[in-house]
Design a protein around this motif. Structure first.
Motif, PDB file in Angstrom:
ATOM      1  N   GLU A   1       0.831  -1.214   0.000  1.00  0.00           N
ATOM      2  CA  GLU A   1       0.000   0.000   0.000  1.00  0.00           C
ATOM      3  C   GLU A   1       0.860   1.257   0.000  1.00  0.00           C
ATOM      4  O   GLU A   1       0.509   2.259  -0.646  1.00  0.00           O
ATOM      5  CB  GLU A   1      -0.922  -0.014   1.220  1.00  0.00           C
ATOM      6  CG  GLU A   1      -1.996  -1.085   1.151  1.00  0.00           C
ATOM      7  CD  GLU A   1      -2.774  -1.227   2.439  1.00  0.00           C
ATOM      8  OE1 GLU A   1      -3.966  -1.559   2.386  1.00  0.00           O
ATOM      9  OE2 GLU A   1      -2.168  -1.013   3.526  1.00  0.00           O
ATOM     10  N   MET A   2       1.986   1.215   0.704  1.00  0.00           N
ATOM     11  CA  MET A   2       2.829   2.406   0.778  1.00  0.00           C
ATOM     12  C   MET A   2       3.470   2.704  -0.570  1.00  0.00           C
ATOM     13  O   MET A   2       3.563   3.879  -0.986  1.00  0.00           O
ATOM     14  CB  MET A   2       3.911   2.195   1.851  1.00  0.00           C
ATOM     15  CG  MET A   2       4.633   3.466   2.241  1.00  0.00           C
ATOM     16  SD  MET A   2       3.513   4.636   3.030  1.00  0.00           S
ATOM     17  CE  MET A   2       4.611   6.045   3.232  1.00  0.00           C
ATOM     18  N   THR A   3       3.924   1.671  -1.260  1.00  0.00           N
ATOM     19  CA  THR A   3       4.580   1.890  -2.546  1.00  0.00           C
ATOM     20  C   THR A   3       3.563   2.130  -3.669  1.00  0.00           C
ATOM     21  O   THR A   3       3.900   2.759  -4.684  1.00  0.00           O
ATOM     22  CB  THR A   3       5.457   0.682  -2.909  1.00  0.00           C
ATOM     23  OG1 THR A   3       4.659  -0.519  -2.884  1.00  0.00           O
ATOM     24  CG2 THR A   3       6.604   0.547  -1.923  1.00  0.00           C
ATOM     25  N   GLY A   4       2.367   1.661  -3.536  1.00  0.00           N
ATOM     26  CA  GLY A   4       1.365   1.806  -4.594  1.00  0.00           C
ATOM     27  C   GLY A   4       0.276   2.790  -4.275  1.00  0.00           C
ATOM     28  O   GLY A   4      -0.804   2.734  -4.888  1.00  0.00           O
ATOM     29  N   LEU A   5       0.521   3.672  -3.325  1.00  0.00           N
ATOM     30  CA  LEU A   5      -0.516   4.607  -2.897  1.00  0.00           C
ATOM     31  C   LEU A   5      -1.010   5.485  -4.040  1.00  0.00           C
ATOM     32  O   LEU A   5      -2.223   5.702  -4.207  1.00  0.00           O
ATOM     33  CB  LEU A   5       0.017   5.480  -1.753  1.00  0.00           C
ATOM     34  CG  LEU A   5      -0.993   6.440  -1.124  1.00  0.00           C
ATOM     35  CD1 LEU A   5      -2.068   5.667  -0.361  1.00  0.00           C
ATOM     36  CD2 LEU A   5      -0.279   7.414  -0.175  1.00  0.00           C
ATOM     37  N   MET A   6      -0.082   5.983  -4.864  1.00  0.00           N
ATOM     38  CA  MET A   6      -0.463   6.913  -5.933  1.00  0.00           C
ATOM     39  C   MET A   6      -1.137   6.204  -7.098  1.00  0.00           C
ATOM     40  O   MET A   6      -1.724   6.857  -7.969  1.00  0.00           O
ATOM     41  CB  MET A   6       0.772   7.669  -6.421  1.00  0.00           C
ATOM     42  CG  MET A   6       1.477   8.447  -5.331  1.00  0.00           C
ATOM     43  SD  MET A   6       0.362   9.485  -4.352  1.00  0.00           S
ATOM     44  CE  MET A   6      -0.299  10.557  -5.623  1.00  0.00           C
ATOM     45  N   LYS A   7      -1.056   4.875  -7.150  1.00  0.00           N
ATOM     46  CA  LYS A   7      -1.691   4.130  -8.223  1.00  0.00           C
ATOM     47  C   LYS A   7      -3.100   3.676  -7.852  1.00  0.00           C
ATOM     48  O   LYS A   7      -3.798   3.079  -8.680  1.00  0.00           O
ATOM     49  CB  LYS A   7      -0.842   2.921  -8.595  1.00  0.00           C
ATOM     50  CG  LYS A   7       0.559   3.301  -9.080  1.00  0.00           C
ATOM     51  CD  LYS A   7       1.398   2.068  -9.381  1.00  0.00           C
ATOM     52  CE  LYS A   7       2.809   2.469  -9.816  1.00  0.00           C
ATOM     53  NZ  LYS A   7       3.678   1.290 -10.082  1.00  0.00           N
ATOM     54  N   MET A   8      -3.502   3.939  -6.599  1.00  0.00           N
ATOM     55  CA  MET A   8      -4.842   3.561  -6.160  1.00  0.00           C
ATOM     56  C   MET A   8      -5.871   4.536  -6.707  1.00  0.00           C
ATOM     57  O   MET A   8      -5.558   5.693  -7.019  1.00  0.00           O
ATOM     58  CB  MET A   8      -4.938   3.568  -4.621  1.00  0.00           C
ATOM     59  CG  MET A   8      -4.055   2.591  -3.909  1.00  0.00           C
ATOM     60  SD  MET A   8      -4.290   2.745  -2.102  1.00  0.00           S
ATOM     61  CE  MET A   8      -3.091   1.579  -1.502  1.00  0.00           C
ATOM     62  N   GLU A   9      -7.094   4.053  -6.789  1.00  0.00           N
ATOM     63  CA  GLU A   9      -8.181   4.992  -7.128  1.00  0.00           C
ATOM     64  C   GLU A   9      -8.369   5.939  -5.952  1.00  0.00           C
ATOM     65  O   GLU A   9      -8.042   5.621  -4.808  1.00  0.00           O
ATOM     66  CB  GLU A   9      -9.459   4.241  -7.439  1.00  0.00           C
ATOM     67  CG  GLU A   9      -9.961   3.364  -6.311  1.00  0.00           C
ATOM     68  CD  GLU A   9     -11.239   2.648  -6.674  1.00  0.00           C
ATOM     69  OE1 GLU A   9     -11.849   2.086  -5.746  1.00  0.00           O
ATOM     70  OE2 GLU A   9     -11.634   2.643  -7.862  1.00  0.00           O
ATOM     71  N   GLU A  10      -8.907   7.108  -6.217  1.00  0.00           N
ATOM     72  CA  GLU A  10      -8.939   8.174  -5.218  1.00  0.00           C
ATOM     73  C   GLU A  10      -9.666   7.767  -3.944  1.00  0.00           C
ATOM     74  O   GLU A  10      -9.217   8.067  -2.834  1.00  0.00           O
ATOM     75  CB  GLU A  10      -9.603   9.417  -5.823  1.00  0.00           C
ATOM     76  CG  GLU A  10      -9.584  10.610  -4.881  1.00  0.00           C
ATOM     77  CD  GLU A  10     -10.167  11.858  -5.518  1.00  0.00           C
ATOM     78  OE1 GLU A  10     -10.255  12.870  -4.837  1.00  0.00           O
ATOM     79  OE2 GLU A  10     -10.528  11.785  -6.724  1.00  0.00           O
ATOM     80  N   ARG A  11     -10.801   7.058  -4.035  1.00  0.00           N
ATOM     81  CA  ARG A  11     -11.570   6.680  -2.848  1.00  0.00           C
ATOM     82  C   ARG A  11     -10.762   5.770  -1.933  1.00  0.00           C
ATOM     83  O   ARG A  11     -10.692   5.976  -0.726  1.00  0.00           O
ATOM     84  CB  ARG A  11     -12.864   5.992  -3.274  1.00  0.00           C
ATOM     85  CG  ARG A  11     -13.740   5.541  -2.088  1.00  0.00           C
ATOM     86  CD  ARG A  11     -14.952   4.768  -2.580  1.00  0.00           C
ATOM     87  NE  ARG A  11     -14.561   3.572  -3.313  1.00  0.00           N
ATOM     88  CZ  ARG A  11     -14.210   2.428  -2.721  1.00  0.00           C
ATOM     89  NH1 ARG A  11     -14.172   2.341  -1.405  1.00  0.00           N
ATOM     90  NH2 ARG A  11     -13.871   1.385  -3.444  1.00  0.00           N
ATOM     91  N   ARG A  12     -10.098   4.783  -2.531  1.00  0.00           N
ATOM     92  CA  ARG A  12      -9.312   3.854  -1.731  1.00  0.00           C
ATOM     93  C   ARG A  12      -8.085   4.538  -1.146  1.00  0.00           C
ATOM     94  O   ARG A  12      -7.677   4.258  -0.017  1.00  0.00           O
ATOM     95  CB  ARG A  12      -8.896   2.665  -2.588  1.00  0.00           C
ATOM     96  CG  ARG A  12      -8.193   1.570  -1.797  1.00  0.00           C
ATOM     97  CD  ARG A  12      -7.742   0.453  -2.697  1.00  0.00           C
ATOM     98  NE  ARG A  12      -6.902  -0.487  -1.993  1.00  0.00           N
ATOM     99  CZ  ARG A  12      -6.138  -1.381  -2.581  1.00  0.00           C
ATOM    100  NH1 ARG A  12      -6.107  -1.446  -3.921  1.00  0.00           N
ATOM    101  NH2 ARG A  12      -5.391  -2.208  -1.872  1.00  0.00           N
ATOM    102  N   ARG A  13      -7.472   5.464  -1.926  1.00  0.00           N
ATOM    103  CA  ARG A  13      -6.306   6.187  -1.428  1.00  0.00           C
ATOM    104  C   ARG A  13      -6.680   7.045  -0.221  1.00  0.00           C
ATOM    105  O   ARG A  13      -5.951   7.090   0.773  1.00  0.00           O
ATOM    106  CB  ARG A  13      -5.715   7.056  -2.528  1.00  0.00           C
ATOM    107  CG  ARG A  13      -4.472   7.826  -2.063  1.00  0.00           C
ATOM    108  CD  ARG A  13      -3.719   8.467  -3.220  1.00  0.00           C
ATOM    109  NE  ARG A  13      -4.540   9.386  -3.969  1.00  0.00           N
ATOM    110  CZ  ARG A  13      -4.876   9.228  -5.253  1.00  0.00           C
ATOM    111  NH1 ARG A  13      -4.466   8.158  -5.917  1.00  0.00           N
ATOM    112  NH2 ARG A  13      -5.614  10.130  -5.879  1.00  0.00           N
ATOM    113  N   ASN A  14      -7.824   7.697  -0.275  1.00  0.00           N
ATOM    114  CA  ASN A  14      -8.263   8.527   0.843  1.00  0.00           C
ATOM    115  C   ASN A  14      -8.569   7.678   2.084  1.00  0.00           C
ATOM    116  O   ASN A  14      -8.296   8.098   3.208  1.00  0.00           O
ATOM    117  CB  ASN A  14      -9.490   9.342   0.445  1.00  0.00           C
ATOM    118  CG  ASN A  14      -9.155  10.412  -0.584  1.00  0.00           C
ATOM    119  OD1 ASN A  14      -7.995  10.854  -0.678  1.00  0.00           O
ATOM    120  ND2 ASN A  14     -10.136  10.835  -1.365  1.00  0.00           N
ATOM    121  N   GLU A  15      -9.121   6.474   1.865  1.00  0.00           N
ATOM    122  CA  GLU A  15      -9.390   5.580   2.996  1.00  0.00           C
ATOM    123  C   GLU A  15      -8.087   5.146   3.661  1.00  0.00           C
ATOM    124  O   GLU A  15      -7.997   5.065   4.892  1.00  0.00           O
ATOM    125  CB  GLU A  15     -10.175   4.360   2.528  1.00  0.00           C
ATOM    126  CG  GLU A  15     -11.613   4.656   2.132  1.00  0.00           C
ATOM    127  CD  GLU A  15     -12.320   3.422   1.595  1.00  0.00           C
ATOM    128  OE1 GLU A  15     -11.635   2.385   1.408  1.00  0.00           O
ATOM    129  OE2 GLU A  15     -13.541   3.488   1.353  1.00  0.00           O
TER     130      GLU A  15
END
Length: 841
Positions: free
Chosen positions: A55-69
């Protein structure tokens, strides 16, 4: 090691807040811990709130809703605040275990755990985040109301991994839940020592600052917990400077492996000085760090000084000489007190110095841990010893001792026995201490058969100190162990207690009773506790009174033992039969105990002793019978059966009578009695057991079909019997038939019973060379018109039918008492038939 780029993490977070981000910028980099200046975080993991490596390395590749969660999690906020603190302190790199380890890779996880102590040690600063501390000052007093789940202190101090995270770093800074600085390790060392038990010197200057024993270090982890059982061991590897592979799923075996790795690199005897809260037996290795809870003051003794310390230990044991006396004063004291004692000590000191190398050497193998130790024998058993370790308990000259039991190939650890050794002067021995074994090899199972007590209205009432609801209980064969089972008949107001115990490797059974019948529940509790205490205090005597047959199972016959105990103010007696046999299987080392209640014939003149009776160990599935005679051996459905020749008698299965001189004088038959009593013989519980007979067919003529013949081996000098189409018919051994035998016990006391018959269409004699003996006279013991012969049978005496004869001396006493009674009340004296009729009425 993978380190967080503090600037990259904070910049990425600022960019996200401003809707600008660089998805390609890396936040984790592989660097060398020895050449990089970095900060490190120590914290308590939250439940489902931590941010993983993925999750830490792929944070910017997440969709916005999941990244905010993800960013809203407390674990992520902890990373951000840690980076801010590191940046404030001037550190470019930060290590956090939640996101800097890719736990999907087992090799990376194993490497990290083996390197973690070094990583914390090489960090410039460690941030200890206490998420349950609200105040802006460090808690210096225990508060059980606030920290009720962690012994009155912040939870961080109760976790297994944080122990090395407190000790390894040179500098530790503590922060409360709002990231307010509340103190550092050096300033808080006295408080931290009070919380953790770690000496101030070790907190300020590391483990090398104080001469520590293995047991002391283990004691620091005694009250700490980990989510995974294995981590209780893995979190301690760095403190002892050992490495081993990670095997999640091995459970407590991880701590066993840790101790073995320590032993391979250490000469410290204190690793054996553990003392569990619940006594147990077996391996000399502890089960987990909690066994070292009371070892905070244990100090190791150098091998070069062990001889002098051992002499001081013996002097204190013998004379109580104060340890502060000078060597000259102690020497003068010894010479004046006992010259022989002084020479023995001088010899012992010389032996210890001569064997110095052996005393400091441990060898680990599948045979055990080879170590040279001074040992003294314990009383009451040639297999129990007390070993003296090269460590002290921190006060006085007394060395730490452990009790051992020799089990044939090695020595097992047992709970300390409250006894005085047979000798004060130890012998130096090379021992193999068991560090692994099958648990079942160190246990003994007592199977309790008490179904017959219910016939006379008795039933199980309670047990102590633990519940016993089935038909078997497992006791330790190495330690003192005891369970008491209480039986009661409320209508007859009678009760007794049976104790099943183990003492110094010897199983024992005993019966106690009381004149007073308990009424209230509190009375019952008092009765069972008193019975337990009485038997516990006399367990050594009871164990010695039992016949020593621990390895008698290899013999042709084994003993079983009967104890008869009269129940006060009643016509009943408790009868306990103890032996080692199983229905349908043979298990060496386990015991079967039969409990029965029978009418007392007036033989109880005490004291109650065991009487020994031989019982054939191959009596086909009938543990309640005793063989009276045997001459031939067959197998029935694969189980050995001993039989005798019927000698021309008309014998039928179920016949009973008096057996003497090879002849059964028949007085009745079980099945005929059942028919008379109206018992339904069609009930399958009463059907005979039919078995295929086989034997020693190698003696047959090659022209004979071995499937049609069974050869009964003659165990005497007589002729073997070849049986044509032989079948075995035996009495059933189920509980229902057992109750029937119990019901007939009064009328058929001391009678013998035909329990097995062998039916065949014909038979002839065979010599030991296998030759047919045509002139051997066959026994005609079956009606000729049926064509069926019964050449062999088993005649046995049911245990429930056995009765002791009345005690003549006791009956004379009763007669004398009766005569005095009649004289006192001035009643006419009855004699002869009148007296007998009066007693009957």
């Amino acid at each position: 090691m993978k380190l967080l780029d503090v600037e990259a993490v904070l910049d990425r977070e600022a960019d996200i807040q401003h809707t600008e981000s660089d998805a390609e910028r890396e936040v984790l980099h592989e660097l060398d811990d020895k050449t990089t200046s970095y900060a490190i975080l120590s914290h308590r993991w939250g439940v489902d709130s931590e941010v993983t490596h993925k999750e830490m390395t792929g944070l910017m590749k997440m969709e916005e809703r999941r990244r905010n969660e993800t960013r809203k999690r407390t674990g992520y906020q902890k990373i951000i605040e840690s980076c801010k603190q590191a940046e404030k302190d001037g550190y470019e790199w930060l290590w956090i275990d939640t996101c800097c380890i890719d736990k999907r890779s087992s090799s990376e996880l194993s490497e990290t755990i083996n390197s973690m102590y070094r990583w914390y040690q090489n960090a410039q600063v460690c941030y200890a985040y206490l998420n349950d501390v609200d105040e802006t000052v460090f808690p210096t007093k225990q508060d059980n109301s606030k920290f009720d789940q962690s012994n009155g202190w912040p939870e961080w101090f109760m976790r297994g991994w944080t122990l090395q995270e407190l000790i390894a770093p040179k500098q530790v800074e503590f922060f409360n839940k709002d990231w307010v600085f509340i103190g550092n390790k050096r300033r808080l060392a006295p408080t931290l020592e009070n919380i953790t038990g770690i000496p101030c010197e070790s907190l300020r200057d590391g483990l090398a600052a104080v001469r520590l024993s293995v047991a002391q270090i283990m004691s620091w982890a005694a009250n700490r917990e980990t989510t995974r059982t294995e981590d209780r061991a893995y979190s301690l590897m760095g403190l002892f400077g050992v490495n081993m592979p990670m095997l999640y799923g091995e459970g407590k075996k991880a701590f066993q492996r840790l101790q073995l790795e320590i032993i391979r690199t250490s000469t410290d005897h204190s690793i054996f000085a553990w003392s569990p809260q619940i006594p147990r037996t077996g391996s000399v290795l502890a089960d987990d760090p909690s066994d070292f809870r009371n070892c905070r003051a244990i100090e190791k003794v150098d091998p070069d000084k062990f001889g002098d310390k051992l002499v001081e230990h013996i002097e204190w044991k013998k004379f109580g000489i104060p340890g502060w006396l000078t060597a000259t004063q102690r020497s003068s004291w010894k010479i004046l007190t006992n010259l022989i004692h002084w020479f023995k000590l001088a010899w012992l000191r010389w032996r210890v110095r001569a064997l110095s190398q052996q005393l400091r050497t441990f060898t680990v193998s599948n045979a055990g841990i080879q170590v040279c130790l001074p040992v003294v024998p314990l009383p009451d058993s040639p297999y129990h010893f007390r070993a003296i370790l090269a460590c002290t308990n921190g006060c006085g000259p007394m060395l730490v001792t452990i009790d051992l039991l020799f089990s044939g190939s090695g020595y097992d650890r047992i709970p300390d026995i409250e006894t005085t050794p047979r000798s004060l002067y130890p012998e130096l021995r090379t021992l193999y201490l068991d560090h692994h074994q099958d648990v079942n090899e160190k246990r003994r199972e007592f199977t309790l058969d008490d179904k017959n007590v219910f016939y006379h209205g008795f039933a199980r009432h309670s047990s102590y100190p633990r519940e016993f609801t089935g038909d078997s209980v497992t006791l330790s064969s190495l330690a003192d162990d005891l369970i008491v089972v209480v039986y009661a008949n409320d209508n007859a107001r009678s009760c007794f207690a049976v104790g099943l115990g183990y003492y110094l490797g010897q199983g024992w059974v005993h019966v106690v009773n009381d004149q007073r019948f308990p009424v209230q529940e509190a009375d019952w509790a008092e009765f069972v506790v008193n019975a337990h205490n009485r038997m516990w205090s006399a367990r050594a005597e009871y164990a010695r009174s039992m016949a020593k047959q621990e390895y008698a199972y290899l013999a042709r016959s084994d003993h079983y033992f009967i104890k008869h105990a009269h129940l006060p103010q009643s016509i009943w007696a408790a009868k306990v039969v103890w032996g080692r046999w199983e229905t349908g299987r043979w298990e060496a080392g386990n015991f079967r105990v039969m409990v029965d209640v029978e009418q007392c014939p007036g033989c109880c003149d005490g004291p109650y002793r065991w009487t020994t009776t031989l019982r054939d160990c191959v009596n086909f599935g009938l543990p309640g019978f005793t063989n009276t005679i045997d001459s031939h051996l067959l197998t029935l459905d694969g189980w050995p059966a001993r039989l005798c020749e019927c000698s021309g008698q008309q014998v039928t299965l179920g016949d009973y009578g008096d057996y003497s001189g090879g002849i059964l004088i028949r007085t009745g038959n079980i099945f005929e009695d059942m028919r008379t009593l109206g018992i339904d013989l069609e009930n399958s519980a009463y059907w005979p057991v039919v078995s295929r007979a086989a034997g020693f067919e190698a003696l047959l003529d090659p022209n004979q079909d071995p499937d049609d013949f069974a050869v009964a081996w003659n165990m005497t000098e007589g002729t073997h019997l070849a049986l044509h189409r032989a079948m075995g018919f035996s009495l059933p051994t189920n509980e229902q038939f057992g109750r029937l035998l119990k019901a007939l016990s009064t009328r058929l006391a001391n009678k013998d019973l035909v329990t097995t018959t062998i039916l065949c269409s014909g038979f002839y004699g065979i010599s030991k060379r296998g030759d047919s003996e045509d002139n051997s006279a066959p026994v005609d013991n079956g009606p000729s018109e049926t064509g069926i012969s019964i050449p062999l049978c088993t005649i046995a005496s049911p245990r429930v039918w056995q009765r002791k004869p009345p005690c003549v001396w006791r009956r004379k006493q009763f007669r004398s008492i009766r005569e005095h009674f009649y004289a006192l009340v001035n009643m006419p004296r009855l004699t002869g038939a009148e007296a007998h009729l009066k007693v009957v009425r």
